[in-house]
Design an enzyme around this catalytic site. Structure first.
Site, PDB file in Angstrom:
ATOM      1  N   GLU A 103     -54.073 -32.158 -56.927  1.00  0.00           N
ATOM      2  CA  GLU A 103     -54.593 -31.291 -55.880  1.00  0.00           C
ATOM      3  C   GLU A 103     -54.915 -32.158 -54.671  1.00  0.00           C
ATOM      4  OE1 GLU A 103     -56.328 -31.077 -58.935  1.00  0.00           O
ATOM      5  OE2 GLU A 103     -55.601 -29.146 -59.667  1.00  0.00           O
ATOM      6  N   TYR A 115     -47.565 -38.180 -50.918  1.00  0.00           N
ATOM      7  CA  TYR A 115     -47.116 -37.503 -52.134  1.00  0.00           C
ATOM      8  C   TYR A 115     -45.690 -36.976 -51.970  1.00  0.00           C
ATOM      9  CZ  TYR A 115     -52.124 -37.690 -53.140  1.00  0.00           C
ATOM     10  OH  TYR A 115     -53.409 -38.103 -53.330  1.00  0.00           O
TER      11      TYR A 115
END
Length: 143
Positions: A103, A115
């Protein structure tokens, strides 16, 4: 620069970095809990005894989840985040995980960019996930 699992002796320094990096910092107890359970795996990058960044990973069967990752402010953009990500992916794969989840705050553009660079894709949104009410993207990567 070397990478290793953290120990109880590292938690005070990790906790200081956490407070500098996050408004909703983990408590010392949360870091200590990582050491108690075998499904949690900790990583830190250090140079000459100084911790530059750290991360922790939870692996349950075919799923892994990056629970926390941080690089201290003066050491960003030096490949430390990359080193931590690669180490976590290798550990997850070695334990049989098929995907990795995380998250991230929807406003954390630099983390989202990191990411995505490692193949993560936005998978969903957790509404009001953070204590201040901000949403989180759920991101995943096939390992």
């Amino acid at each position: 620069m070397s990478i290793r699992a953290w120990t109880q002796a590292d938690i005070a320094q990790i906790s200081e970095i956490e407070r500098r990096c996050f408004a909703d910092a983990w408590s010392v107890v949360a870091f200590e809990d990582i050491l108690k359970y075998p499904m949690h795996h900790s990583f830190l990058v250090e140079r000459e005894g100084k911790i530059l960044g750290y991360a922790c990973l939870l692996v349950l069967f075919e799923d892994a989840e990056i629970e926390n990752i941080a690089v201290d402010l003066p050491y960003r953009r030096q490949g430390i985040g990359r080193k931590l990500m690669e180490e976590m992916h290798e550990k997850a794969k070695s334990l049989g995980a098929k995907r990795c989840l995380l998250e991230v705050r929807v406003s954390n553009i630099s983390a989202i960019s990191l990411y995505e660079k490692y193949g993560y894709e936005k998978y969903g949104v957790r509404k009001r996930y953070y204590p201040d009410g901000e949403d989180a993207f759920v991101m995943q990567k096939r390992l």
